[in-house]
Motif scaffolding. Structure first.
Motif, PDB file in Angstrom:
ATOM      1  N   ASP A   9       0.851  -1.188   0.000  1.00  0.00           N
ATOM      2  CA  ASP A   9       0.000   0.000   0.000  1.00  0.00           C
ATOM      3  C   ASP A   9       0.882   1.232   0.000  1.00  0.00           C
ATOM      4  O   ASP A   9       2.035   1.187   0.436  1.00  0.00           O
ATOM      5  N   HIS A  11       0.414   5.665   0.582  1.00  0.00           N
ATOM      6  CA  HIS A  11      -0.438   6.838   0.819  1.00  0.00           C
ATOM      7  C   HIS A  11       0.410   8.098   0.692  1.00  0.00           C
ATOM      8  O   HIS A  11       1.584   8.110   1.063  1.00  0.00           O
ATOM      9  N   HIS A  43      -3.001  -1.555   6.219  1.00  0.00           N
ATOM     10  CA  HIS A  43      -3.667  -1.838   4.939  1.00  0.00           C
ATOM     11  C   HIS A  43      -2.892  -2.898   4.159  1.00  0.00           C
ATOM     12  O   HIS A  43      -3.479  -3.811   3.566  1.00  0.00           O
TER      13      HIS A  43
HETATM   14 ZN   LIG Z   1      -4.345   2.312   2.314  1.00  0.00          ZN
END
Ligand SMILES: [Zn+2]
Length: 172
Positions: A9, A11, A43
């Motif tokens: 993941d 961000h 995540h």
């Molecule tokens: Zn995420």
């Protein structure tokens, strides 16, 4: 017999938000942008668990468009996914992970992150590994524009764990 899963993941950083990694508030942020608490590490771990059990991905289970997950605590989402995986007959053997962040320095937080993930997943901290790397000044992570996480899990059949603990008891 065993199932392995990988999750990844990323961000975008957002200094106006708090930084939460592995369910732990990291005091010297930058925070991350996202519809939930943007816990990039959890995540990745959720996706690794779902991947190992071949049960889809985080977006299918917790759709970003669903307002129920807008300010979601990712530790709650992880708890739910661990339940789903256990219901499917699996136990977590171990978790390995790496957080790629130019800042902050994560060394002081690694033990707390590890303990928190273990507590939420219901496993011993010795089965959880959290590593940290910088982006070496390269790419979006290196420029401090993003934080990335990669997680890998190994699942074993719950029956095998029960047999093993039974063996240990018998050996005592
Ligand atoms: Zn995420």
């Amino acid at each position: 017999m065993f199932r392995t899963g990988i999750g990844e993941d990323v961000h975008r950083t957002d200094p106006s938000r708090p930084l939460i990694l592995g369910g732990v508030l990291i005091e010297d942020g930058p925070g991350l942008r996202g519809h939930s608490d943007a816990d990039v590490l959890l995540h990745a771990l959720i996706d690794a668990l779902l991947g190992a059990a071949a049960l889809g991905d985080i977006g299918e289970h917790f759709p970003p468009a669903d307002s129920a997950f807008r300010e979601a605590d990712s530790a709650d989402l992880l708890r739910r996914v661990v339940e789903i995986v256990r219901r499917d007959g699996w136990e977590i053997e171990n978790v390995d992970s790496t957080v790629h962040a130019e800042a902050p320095v994560l060394r002081p937080y690694k033990a707390a992150i590890r303990d928190r993930i273990a507590a939420v997943a219901g496993i011993e901290p010795g089965r959880v590994s959290v590593k940290a790397k910088t982006g070496e000044g390269l790419d979006a992570v290196g420029r401090g524009e993003a934080i990335r996480a990669v997680a890998l899990v190994l699942l074993v059949p719950e029956a095998a764990v029960r047999a093993r603990t039974g063996d240990e008891k018998a050996a005592r």
